[in-house]
Enzyme design. Sequence first.
Site, PDB file in Angstrom:
ATOM      1  N   VAL A 165       0.825  -1.210   0.000  1.00  0.00           N
ATOM      2  CA  VAL A 165       0.000   0.000   0.000  1.00  0.00           C
ATOM      3  C   VAL A 165       0.862   1.265   0.000  1.00  0.00           C
ATOM      4  O   VAL A 165       0.684   2.165  -0.826  1.00  0.00           O
ATOM      5  CB  VAL A 165      -0.968   0.001   1.209  1.00  0.00           C
ATOM      6  CG1 VAL A 165      -1.631   1.369   1.395  1.00  0.00           C
ATOM      7  CG2 VAL A 165      -2.043  -1.056   1.013  1.00  0.00           C
TER       8      VAL A 165
ATOM      9  N   PHE B 115     -16.479 -10.153  -9.025  1.00  0.00           N
ATOM     10  CA  PHE B 115     -16.420 -10.979  -7.803  1.00  0.00           C
ATOM     11  C   PHE B 115     -17.445 -12.113  -7.827  1.00  0.00           C
ATOM     12  O   PHE B 115     -17.868 -12.590  -6.794  1.00  0.00           O
ATOM     13  CB  PHE B 115     -16.560 -10.119  -6.534  1.00  0.00           C
ATOM     14  CG  PHE B 115     -15.298  -9.349  -6.258  1.00  0.00           C
ATOM     15  CD1 PHE B 115     -14.372  -9.823  -5.348  1.00  0.00           C
ATOM     16  CD2 PHE B 115     -15.006  -8.190  -6.956  1.00  0.00           C
ATOM     17  CE1 PHE B 115     -13.182  -9.152  -5.131  1.00  0.00           C
ATOM     18  CE2 PHE B 115     -13.822  -7.503  -6.742  1.00  0.00           C
ATOM     19  CZ  PHE B 115     -12.911  -7.987  -5.825  1.00  0.00           C
TER      20      PHE B 115
ATOM     21  N   GLU C 185      -7.826   2.492   2.288  1.00  0.00           N
ATOM     22  CA  GLU C 185      -7.355   2.234   0.919  1.00  0.00           C
ATOM     23  C   GLU C 185      -8.120   1.060   0.319  1.00  0.00           C
ATOM     24  O   GLU C 185      -8.329   0.051   0.979  1.00  0.00           O
ATOM     25  CB  GLU C 185      -5.849   1.940   0.956  1.00  0.00           C
ATOM     26  CG  GLU C 185      -5.243   1.680  -0.400  1.00  0.00           C
ATOM     27  CD  GLU C 185      -5.641   2.733  -1.415  1.00  0.00           C
ATOM     28  OE1 GLU C 185      -5.393   3.920  -1.175  1.00  0.00           O
ATOM     29  OE2 GLU C 185      -6.242   2.383  -2.453  1.00  0.00           O
TER      30      GLU C 185
ATOM     31  N   CYS D 189      -5.739  -9.575   2.837  1.00  0.00           N
ATOM     32  CA  CYS D 189      -6.834  -8.698   3.280  1.00  0.00           C
ATOM     33  C   CYS D 189      -8.132  -9.413   3.630  1.00  0.00           C
ATOM     34  O   CYS D 189      -8.591  -9.319   4.777  1.00  0.00           O
ATOM     35  CB  CYS D 189      -7.096  -7.620   2.230  1.00  0.00           C
ATOM     36  SG  CYS D 189      -5.754  -6.420   2.138  1.00  0.00           S
TER      37      CYS D 189
HETATM   38  P1  NAD Z   1       3.069  -4.630   3.911  1.00  0.00           P
HETATM   39  O1  NAD Z   1       3.479  -5.637   4.916  1.00  0.00           O
HETATM   40  O2  NAD Z   1       3.275  -4.896   2.455  1.00  0.00           O
HETATM   41  O3  NAD Z   1       3.798  -3.232   4.225  1.00  0.00           O
HETATM   42  C1  NAD Z   1       3.910  -2.662   5.475  1.00  0.00           C
HETATM   43  C2  NAD Z   1       5.269  -2.010   5.595  1.00  0.00           C
HETATM   44  O4  NAD Z   1       5.316  -1.299   6.840  1.00  0.00           O
HETATM   45  C3  NAD Z   1       6.444  -2.987   5.612  1.00  0.00           C
HETATM   46  O5  NAD Z   1       7.363  -2.614   4.608  1.00  0.00           O
HETATM   47  C4  NAD Z   1       7.035  -2.834   7.007  1.00  0.00           C
HETATM   48  O6  NAD Z   1       8.449  -2.992   7.013  1.00  0.00           O
HETATM   49  C5  NAD Z   1       6.640  -1.411   7.345  1.00  0.00           C
HETATM   50  N1  NAD Z   1       6.611  -1.075   8.755  1.00  0.00           N
HETATM   51  C6  NAD Z   1       6.174  -1.800   9.818  1.00  0.00           C
HETATM   52  N2  NAD Z   1       6.318  -1.120  10.961  1.00  0.00           N
HETATM   53  C7  NAD Z   1       6.857   0.079  10.638  1.00  0.00           C
HETATM   54  C8  NAD Z   1       7.246   1.215  11.388  1.00  0.00           C
HETATM   55  N3  NAD Z   1       7.105   1.262  12.712  1.00  0.00           N
HETATM   56  N4  NAD Z   1       7.795   2.258  10.735  1.00  0.00           N
HETATM   57  C9  NAD Z   1       7.960   2.222   9.404  1.00  0.00           C
HETATM   58  N5  NAD Z   1       7.595   1.176   8.636  1.00  0.00           N
HETATM   59  C10 NAD Z   1       7.055   0.115   9.246  1.00  0.00           C
HETATM   60  O7  NAD Z   1       1.521  -4.338   4.188  1.00  0.00           O
HETATM   61  P2  NAD Z   1       0.434  -3.793   3.139  1.00  0.00           P
HETATM   62  O8  NAD Z   1      -0.095  -4.929   2.346  1.00  0.00           O
HETATM   63  O9  NAD Z   1       0.981  -2.596   2.441  1.00  0.00           O
HETATM   64  O10 NAD Z   1      -0.732  -3.359   4.151  1.00  0.00           O
HETATM   65  C11 NAD Z   1      -0.634  -2.203   4.966  1.00  0.00           C
HETATM   66  C12 NAD Z   1      -2.018  -1.873   5.496  1.00  0.00           C
HETATM   67  O11 NAD Z   1      -2.895  -1.548   4.391  1.00  0.00           O
HETATM   68  C13 NAD Z   1      -2.711  -3.015   6.239  1.00  0.00           C
HETATM   69  O12 NAD Z   1      -3.497  -2.484   7.254  1.00  0.00           O
HETATM   70  C14 NAD Z   1      -3.597  -3.631   5.176  1.00  0.00           C
HETATM   71  O13 NAD Z   1      -4.706  -4.304   5.729  1.00  0.00           O
HETATM   72  C15 NAD Z   1      -4.035  -2.400   4.411  1.00  0.00           C
HETATM   73  N6  NAD Z   1      -4.430  -2.641   3.019  1.00  0.00           N
HETATM   74  C16 NAD Z   1      -3.742  -3.521   2.244  1.00  0.00           C
HETATM   75  C17 NAD Z   1      -4.124  -3.711   0.917  1.00  0.00           C
HETATM   76  C18 NAD Z   1      -3.387  -4.692   0.048  1.00  0.00           C
HETATM   77  O14 NAD Z   1      -3.926  -5.063  -0.999  1.00  0.00           O
HETATM   78  N7  NAD Z   1      -2.177  -5.122   0.394  1.00  0.00           N
HETATM   79  C19 NAD Z   1      -5.210  -2.999   0.381  1.00  0.00           C
HETATM   80  C20 NAD Z   1      -5.881  -2.084   1.193  1.00  0.00           C
HETATM   81  C21 NAD Z   1      -5.486  -1.918   2.519  1.00  0.00           C
END
Ligand code: NAD
Length: 429
Positions: free
Chosen positions: A11, A249, A151, A260
Amino acid sequence: MKITIIGTGYVGLVTGTCFAQVGHRVICVDNDPAKVKLLQGGGMPIYEPGLEELVNSNVAAGRLRFSDSTREGVEQSDVIFIAVPTPPQADGSVDLSFIEGVAREIASNMTAYRIVVDKSTVPVKTGEKVTETIKRYSKGRVEFDVVSNPEFLREGFAVDDLMHPDRVVVGVSSERPVQAMREVYEPFKAPIIVTDISSAELIKHAANSFLALKISYINAISVVCEAAGANVQEVANGIGMDKRIGRQFLDASLGFGGSCFPKDLSAFIKIAEQLGYDFGLLKEVQRINSDQMARFVKKIASTLWVLKDKRIGVLGLAFKQNTDDVRMSPAIDLCQRLLKEGAVLRVHDPQAMEKARPLLPTVTYVGEMNEVAEGCDALIVATEWPEFKKLDLDRARRNMSHPIMFDGRNLFDPKEMERLGWIYKSIGR
Ligand code: NAD
């Protein structure tokens, strides 16, 4: 605008890059130094179509950079987005320790008014907790606003989804941050829904649960179709053309997965429970989903009889097409179940093999999809990569001991497969 994104994952990296693409100045922060170093050196930690080119051009234009310092990000930007993980705990509730940690870090580094935007998927009322935390750890030194901005991107289509969102949801508790949020999103020309923070937080869980519900609905219909000798794709087309329902879907499959839907469903059930409501409907969505995988495995086992020492080819490891993400992937779950029964697996995925290796250390990784079927007793389609439709079916059939295919994504046409000499089993057809 000057924007910082804390958490540079699926994200955060795509969001930061798209913000830079429309002209904002963006710092993407991550606490994983190896990831930051990789990005600073021009490498990519994830696969997402079109992302690498966009990152490179925005870095070159000086609008996008990477840092491992939250302090730098908080000092140098007006709007701070939080995009860190919100993983599930054993009881289905959300682990909010990443969010809390970042809120504390922001608080201790703020020296002037900041807008703190939560983009991670969080339970309703998290905004209030973030506000309390920042107040407590900044000791009331500076003013700030907390905003909820969930998001809705789909991995595999994330750049397009971010550049052309259906809508942008902005949850606020005062008018002050609204203008800045409009400026952040104005270039994307999408409708902006401004609402209260709790409603914004609920919109995300309600949306994902509804999409998961749609998938389980069509999967349940696929079971009825199989029993009745009907075709679930025809049924999906017939109901999907109704504008009130929509065709998206409604693709029957071996079930949904990913980072997710499963976690957001469990979280929403738990949130409702804590608020005094038993969300039985969503529990049923979960049950149908896990039954769907069990039913698929049973279909394979009842056709091959004994799975021990059976050589099985598997096409697809990612949780869906166009991504290298294997978190909670049904394909990985399926492989693990087959391995447990003693099957010997040859697997291929266009992008996800590296990320699958730690989860499936004992399988044979095959670099070329047309070589997967070599000497196999059966071939499985586990992910809906469009290139799998171009599989050399004649070659695969000739190279197998038995030309049996289990298509968990309904990629091929049953009549055509039969004509080509395959024993072909798909979902609900
Ligand atoms: P991800 O694991 O790909 O990325 C998260 C990042 O945050 C990692 O790179 C991690 O190293 C970093 N991180 C963790 N703690 C940190 C800190 N204290 N300081 C700085 N960086 C830190 O996760 P994602 O898939 O991007 O998901 C993030 C959020 O967005 C979640 O809540 C998820 O549910 C939501 N989300 C994800 C999607 C998706 O399709 N992946 C879509 C919509 C919403």
